[in-house]
Motif scaffolding. Structure first.
Motif, PDB file in Angstrom:
ATOM      1  N   PHE A   4       0.830  -1.197   0.000  1.00 49.49           N
ATOM      2  CA  PHE A   4       0.000   0.000   0.000  1.00 49.49           C
ATOM      3  C   PHE A   4       0.874   1.260   0.000  1.00 49.49           C
ATOM      4  O   PHE A   4       0.702   2.166  -0.798  1.00 49.49           O
ATOM      5  N   PHE A   5       1.878   1.263   0.898  1.00 49.31           N
ATOM      6  CA  PHE A   5       2.753   2.437   0.962  1.00 49.31           C
ATOM      7  C   PHE A   5       3.560   2.603  -0.323  1.00 49.31           C
ATOM      8  O   PHE A   5       3.759   3.704  -0.804  1.00 49.31           O
ATOM      9  N   LYS A   6       3.962   1.443  -0.868  1.00 47.19           N
ATOM     10  CA  LYS A   6       4.704   1.489  -2.114  1.00 47.19           C
ATOM     11  C   LYS A   6       3.848   2.141  -3.202  1.00 47.19           C
ATOM     12  O   LYS A   6       4.313   2.976  -3.972  1.00 47.19           O
ATOM     13  N   TRP A   7       2.587   1.743  -3.192  1.00 47.12           N
ATOM     14  CA  TRP A   7       1.657   2.269  -4.195  1.00 47.12           C
ATOM     15  C   TRP A   7       1.467   3.773  -4.003  1.00 47.12           C
ATOM     16  O   TRP A   7       1.491   4.550  -4.951  1.00 47.12           O
ATOM     17  N   VAL A   8       1.300   4.175  -2.740  1.00 51.20           N
ATOM     18  CA  VAL A   8       1.083   5.595  -2.457  1.00 51.20           C
ATOM     19  C   VAL A   8       2.322   6.410  -2.829  1.00 51.20           C
ATOM     20  O   VAL A   8       2.231   7.442  -3.478  1.00 51.20           O
ATOM     21  N   PHE A   9       3.467   5.882  -2.472  1.00 50.48           N
ATOM     22  CA  PHE A   9       4.689   6.638  -2.758  1.00 50.48           C
ATOM     23  C   PHE A   9       5.013   6.662  -4.241  1.00 50.48           C
ATOM     24  O   PHE A   9       5.735   7.533  -4.702  1.00 50.48           O
ATOM     25  N   SER A  10       4.446   5.705  -4.983  1.00 44.97           N
ATOM     26  CA  SER A  10       4.779   5.628  -6.412  1.00 44.97           C
ATOM     27  C   SER A  10       4.302   6.863  -7.151  1.00 44.97           C
ATOM     28  O   SER A  10       4.655   7.070  -8.303  1.00 44.97           O
ATOM     29  N   ILE A  11       3.510   7.701  -6.493  1.00 46.02           N
ATOM     30  CA  ILE A  11       3.085   8.942  -7.147  1.00 46.02           C
ATOM     31  C   ILE A  11       4.287   9.819  -7.472  1.00 46.02           C
ATOM     32  O   ILE A  11       4.292  10.588  -8.415  1.00 46.02           O
ATOM     33  N   PHE A  12       5.347   9.667  -6.706  1.00 47.89           N
ATOM     34  CA  PHE A  12       6.540  10.492  -6.944  1.00 47.89           C
ATOM     35  C   PHE A  12       7.467   9.910  -8.003  1.00 47.89           C
ATOM     36  O   PHE A  12       8.430  10.521  -8.379  1.00 47.89           O
ATOM     37  N   SER A  13       7.175   8.667  -8.383  1.00 46.79           N
ATOM     38  CA  SER A  13       8.196   8.003  -9.217  1.00 46.79           C
ATOM     39  C   SER A  13       7.844   8.044 -10.694  1.00 46.79           C
ATOM     40  O   SER A  13       8.296   7.218 -11.444  1.00 46.79           O
ATOM     41  N   PHE A  14       7.009   8.996 -11.076  1.00 48.76           N
ATOM     42  CA  PHE A  14       6.746   9.037 -12.518  1.00 48.76           C
ATOM     43  C   PHE A  14       8.020   9.480 -13.234  1.00 48.76           C
ATOM     44  O   PHE A  14       8.774  10.305 -12.731  1.00 48.76           O
ATOM     45  N   SER A  15       8.257   8.853 -14.384  1.00 50.46           N
ATOM     46  CA  SER A  15       9.620   8.881 -14.901  1.00 50.46           C
ATOM     47  C   SER A  15       9.845   9.954 -15.949  1.00 50.46           C
ATOM     48  O   SER A  15      10.649   9.791 -16.833  1.00 50.46           O
ATOM     49  N   GLY A  16       9.093  11.039 -15.826  1.00 49.79           N
ATOM     50  CA  GLY A  16       9.356  12.124 -16.768  1.00 49.79           C
ATOM     51  C   GLY A  16       8.654  11.935 -18.098  1.00 49.79           C
ATOM     52  O   GLY A  16       8.738  12.769 -18.976  1.00 49.79           O
ATOM     53  N   GLN A  17       7.964  10.772 -18.241  1.00 47.68           N
ATOM     54  CA  GLN A  17       7.223  10.597 -19.483  1.00 47.68           C
ATOM     55  C   GLN A  17       5.893  11.311 -19.329  1.00 47.68           C
ATOM     56  O   GLN A  17       5.396  11.494 -18.214  1.00 47.68           O
ATOM     57  N   THR A  18       5.300  11.691 -20.465  1.00 43.29           N
ATOM     58  CA  THR A  18       3.983  12.298 -20.409  1.00 43.29           C
ATOM     59  C   THR A  18       2.988  11.241 -19.962  1.00 43.29           C
ATOM     60  O   THR A  18       2.954  10.167 -20.533  1.00 43.29           O
ATOM     61  N   PRO A  19       2.174  11.540 -18.933  1.00 39.97           N
ATOM     62  CA  PRO A  19       1.194  10.529 -18.531  1.00 39.97           C
ATOM     63  C   PRO A  19       0.118  10.396 -19.598  1.00 39.97           C
ATOM     64  O   PRO A  19      -0.179  11.364 -20.310  1.00 39.97           O
ATOM     65  N   GLN A  20      -0.436   9.237 -19.719  1.00 37.88           N
ATOM     66  CA  GLN A  20      -1.540   9.027 -20.657  1.00 37.88           C
ATOM     67  C   GLN A  20      -2.835   9.421 -19.943  1.00 37.88           C
ATOM     68  O   GLN A  20      -2.923   9.369 -18.721  1.00 37.88           O
ATOM     69  N   TRP A  21      -3.835   9.811 -20.744  1.00 39.74           N
ATOM     70  CA  TRP A  21      -5.115  10.209 -20.149  1.00 39.74           C
ATOM     71  C   TRP A  21      -5.700   9.092 -19.300  1.00 39.74           C
ATOM     72  O   TRP A  21      -6.287   9.326 -18.272  1.00 39.74           O
ATOM     73  N   ARG A  22      -5.453   7.837 -19.758  1.00 46.72           N
ATOM     74  CA  ARG A  22      -6.076   6.736 -19.019  1.00 46.72           C
ATOM     75  C   ARG A  22      -5.418   6.526 -17.652  1.00 46.72           C
ATOM     76  O   ARG A  22      -5.978   5.885 -16.779  1.00 46.72           O
ATOM     77  N   ASP A  23      -4.199   7.111 -17.451  1.00 46.01           N
ATOM     78  CA  ASP A  23      -3.546   6.972 -16.148  1.00 46.01           C
ATOM     79  C   ASP A  23      -4.077   7.988 -15.137  1.00 46.01           C
ATOM     80  O   ASP A  23      -3.846   7.855 -13.941  1.00 46.01           O
ATOM     81  N   VAL A  24      -4.778   9.032 -15.654  1.00 43.74           N
ATOM     82  CA  VAL A  24      -5.136  10.157 -14.789  1.00 43.74           C
ATOM     83  C   VAL A  24      -6.008   9.754 -13.596  1.00 43.74           C
ATOM     84  O   VAL A  24      -5.700  10.130 -12.469  1.00 43.74           O
ATOM     85  N   PRO A  25      -7.083   8.973 -13.801  1.00 39.48           N
ATOM     86  CA  PRO A  25      -7.901   8.607 -12.634  1.00 39.48           C
ATOM     87  C   PRO A  25      -7.077   7.929 -11.550  1.00 39.48           C
ATOM     88  O   PRO A  25      -7.235   8.230 -10.358  1.00 39.48           O
ATOM     89  N   LEU A  26      -6.163   7.048 -11.956  1.00 42.89           N
ATOM     90  CA  LEU A  26      -5.335   6.339 -10.989  1.00 42.89           C
ATOM     91  C   LEU A  26      -4.457   7.328 -10.215  1.00 42.89           C
ATOM     92  O   LEU A  26      -4.327   7.246  -8.987  1.00 42.89           O
ATOM     93  N   LEU A  27      -3.894   8.300 -10.948  1.00 47.17           N
ATOM     94  CA  LEU A  27      -3.031   9.287 -10.294  1.00 47.17           C
ATOM     95  C   LEU A  27      -3.838  10.140  -9.324  1.00 47.17           C
ATOM     96  O   LEU A  27      -3.378  10.464  -8.221  1.00 47.17           O
ATOM     97  N   LEU A  28      -5.072  10.486  -9.731  1.00 46.46           N
ATOM     98  CA  LEU A  28      -5.933  11.270  -8.846  1.00 46.46           C
ATOM     99  C   LEU A  28      -6.233  10.472  -7.588  1.00 46.46           C
ATOM    100  O   LEU A  28      -6.216  11.017  -6.471  1.00 46.46           O
ATOM    101  N   ALA A  29      -6.479   9.176  -7.774  1.00 38.69           N
ATOM    102  CA  ALA A  29      -6.763   8.327  -6.629  1.00 38.69           C
ATOM    103  C   ALA A  29      -5.573   8.311  -5.681  1.00 38.69           C
ATOM    104  O   ALA A  29      -5.704   8.420  -4.462  1.00 38.69           O
ATOM    105  N   LYS A  30      -4.395   8.207  -6.252  1.00 36.22           N
ATOM    106  CA  LYS A  30      -3.190   8.185  -5.431  1.00 36.22           C
ATOM    107  C   LYS A  30      -3.051   9.483  -4.645  1.00 36.22           C
ATOM    108  O   LYS A  30      -2.696   9.490  -3.465  1.00 36.22           O
ATOM    109  N   CYS A  31      -3.349  10.623  -5.346  1.00 38.98           N
ATOM    110  CA  CYS A  31      -3.259  11.926  -4.705  1.00 38.98           C
ATOM    111  C   CYS A  31      -4.195  12.000  -3.523  1.00 38.98           C
ATOM    112  O   CYS A  31      -3.859  12.553  -2.465  1.00 38.98           O
TER     113      CYS A  31
END
Lengths: 385, 243
Positions: A4-31
């Motif tokens: 769970f913590f790994k998942w939550v912290f993974s919000i910081f580990s985006f690798s500089g690539q442009t996120p895809q629109w389909r990733d947005v809900p997941l990122l919002l959830a993480k936020c």
């Protein structure tokens, strides 16, 4: 829990690539989860610092805990939406503009984004907090300032960290690729060393010459020695050599072959020097070997092997042509069998020139020709070694 | 005396072999050949008891030459500079071979075995067939000369007056083999017997025409039509991928 913590912290580990629109809900959830966790912690620290006596009451009140969580989510989401997400997509949209313009757009966007985030998050939290805590206005503003400072400070640190990591990764990848290309070029060059057939045939030739023509035997031993010195030395230090060196090498090779084939092998070799042209080491010899194998050895009457170096604009065209019966060429797949000498030549030319199909086969009336073009300036097209 | 033929495309290789053989008083070199065609001519003409045969040669290679030999072939000692696969096959089948440059003691050993006459000629033929894969060329006679015909040019093979001919688009060449021998020899190269006296190159079949009482006709690339006997028709259709 760890997951769970790994998942939550993974919000910081985006690798500089442009996120895809389909990733947005997941990122919002993480936020959201991130805000739910950090909100109460920040509030706890704040209350501990200002009103230590109220800490227990705060921790025991679900309503107050929930409120601080909502405040955390409000700040997290609004900063993410206005700055994080916007920046990620923005980078893609303004990437094509000149640096000054894209920089200006980025700064304006970030200022407006920050203001919007503060406005939205601030008013939201003001509203919820006033509903729950009975706190004076100046407390509230101190809370807001701490929140903003934390968000911005954390943001900057995280951003710098991510940026650094991306840069390090990029450099590492680049280094790895370069190393790989160099070692691959070297190993391919080593693979393309002279066919053992040639070695044994030459020994046989020399053995036959020793009694009747000792001078010729000695000459051929000298040539053989030079050939081996060249193949041993050519690819260890640098993957490229002067074209003239390579042509000298091929001349020796052909001189030995001519001793075997005699009148059956007719040669046409380029005379004039070609200063400053670099080619991958041992690139011509496999083509010449192939020409002899198909154009001379199977033909009772023999034939001609012709090497030509012709200027073609700012490039040089090098061709190896042999006599043939006009038999149709085998298809590409069998021509470039993996491990085959021609496949090796093609792979090395690909690396050297960057072209997908650098080796061109042509057949015409009574001949087959392999050719490739390389840059005629000394500096360009060099595989970094 | 052992009548010996030297076959190698390189003059220098023949010279050194001649020199190496000079030590053996019972070896008589009756001739030399520099390519596959010359080798077949000399073998037919001189009838040597032993052929020292280089594998890598223009025209026909050593293995192809062995396959074109007629019944009662001479003893063969293969010579190669470097052919690890062939050498493995020779070792496994106790076939005599020499490596270039030739060492005197190895030559002596090979000649000893020839003198004892222990060579298994069928093994030589089998290995040759295996090593050369499907034949791509056929040795035939044009008058007195031996010529090499690429099999893709041969449209069909026929018998006439007990003689076997290979027919191309332009000529008929005499082949000194029986039709039965050719049937097995050429089957891997895509030739099929269509009647008692005829083979066709499947590559040159253009049409299959139903004929009387279960027989068929084939129309060939040169527009000739040939009869297919009833019992061969099924094989032909199978080979052409029909049914």
């Amino acid at each position: 829990m760890k997951c769970f913590f790994k998942w939550v912290f993974s919000i910081f580990s985006f690798s500089g690539q442009t996120p895809q629109w389909r990733d947005v809900p997941l990122l919002l959830a993480k936020c959201t989860v991130w805000g739910l966790l950090t909100g109460p912690i920040i509030a706890f620290v704040f209350i501990l610092a200002e009103h230590p006596e109220a800490v227990v009451g705060y921790l025991l009140s679900p309503r107050e805990l929930l409120t601080s969580s909502v405040v955390g989510v409000a700040w997290g989401l609004s900063f993410y939406i206005f700055l994080g997400l916007g920046n990620a997509f923005l980078k893609n949209w303004i990437g094509g503009y000149p640096r000054a313009i894209s920089y200006t757009i980025s700064v304006i966007f970030n200022v407006v984004g920050t203001s919007m985030a503060v406005l939205v998050a601030g008013s939201t939290s003001l509203f919820v907090t006033n509903q729950t805590f009975n706190i004076p206005a100046d407390y509230y503003w101190r809370l807001a300032v701490i929140n903003i400072a934390l968000a911005l400070g954390l943001g900057v640190i995280i951003k710098a960290f991510i940026h650094l990591r991306i840069e390090v990764e990029k450099t590492q990848n680049l280094l790895r690729e370069q190393e790989l290309a160099t070692s691959r070029a070297q190993s391919l060059a080593l693979q393309s060393q002279i066919n053992p057939h040639f070695f044994f045939n030459t020994l046989n030739t020399i053995s036959a010459l020793i009694d009747d023509e000792p001078a010729a035997a000695r000459r051929n031993i000298g040539r053989l020695a030079d050939l081996f010195r060249y193949t041993l030395g050519c690819c260890t230090h640098s993957s490229t050599v002067d074209l003239d060196q390579e042509l000298d090498f091929v001349r020796d090779y052909l001189a030995i072959e001519q001793e075997r084939f005699r009148r059956r092998l007719n040669l046409e070799l380029p005379e004039s020097p070609n200063p400053g042209i670099q080619v991958p080491g041992l690139i011509l010899q496999p083509l010449v070997e192939n020409a002899i194998k198909h154009g001379i050895a199977p033909r009772i009457e023999g034939g001609t092997v012709a090497i030509r170096v012709q200027p073609a604009g700012d490039r040089v065209r090098i061709t190896v042509r042999n006599t043939s019966d006009g038999e149709p060429l085998p298809d590409e797949r069998s021509l470039y069998k993996p491990g085959h000498a021609l496949d090796n030549v093609r792979a090395r030319l690909r690396m050297f020139t960057g072209q997908p199909n650098p080796l061109v086969v042509a057949t015409g009336f009574g001949y087959t020709e392999f050719g490739f073009e390389i840059s005629s300036s000394a500096a360009a097209g060099k595989v970094s070694a | 005396m052992i009548r010996t033929l030297l076959v190698d495309d390189e003059e220098l290789a023949r010279t050194s072999m001649r020199r190496a053989l000079a030590d053996f008083t019972d070896i008589e070199i009756v001739g030399e050949a520099a390519d596959g065609v010359e080798a077949l001519e000399k073998i037919a003409e001189l009838k040597p008891a032993l052929v020292l045969l280089d594998i890598e040669m223009p025209g026909l290679n050593g293995f192809e030459i062995v396959q074109q030999l007629q019944s009662d072939p001479p003893a063969i000692v293969f010579i190669t500079a470097y052919d690890e696969y062939a050498v493995r096959a020779f070792e496994a089948n106790a076939i005599d071979y020499l490596l270039k440059p030739v060492r005197q003691e190895r030559l002596e050993r090979a000649l000893d075995r020839v003198r004892r006459g222990t060579q298994r000629k069928t093994a030589v033929a089998d290995i040759s067939k295996e090593r050369s894969g499907p034949l791509r060329r056929l040795a035939a006679r044009r008058g007195k000369r031996i010529v090499i015909v690429p099999l893709r040019d041969v449209i069909r093979v026929e018998i006439e007056d007990k003689l076997v001919f290979a027919c191309t688009a332009t000529e008929r060449l005499l082949v000194e083999k029986t039709i039965g021998e050719l049937e097995t020899m050429l089957a891997p190269s895509g030739f099929l017997r269509i009647s008692r006296g005829e083979l066709v190159n499947l590559e040159s079949v253009r049409e299959l025409i139903p004929w009387f009482s279960g027989t068929w006709r084939v129309k060939l690339a040169n527009n000739e039509e040939r009869d297919v006997s009833r019992d061969r028709a099924r094989q032909l259709k199978e080979a052409m991928g029909i049914e």
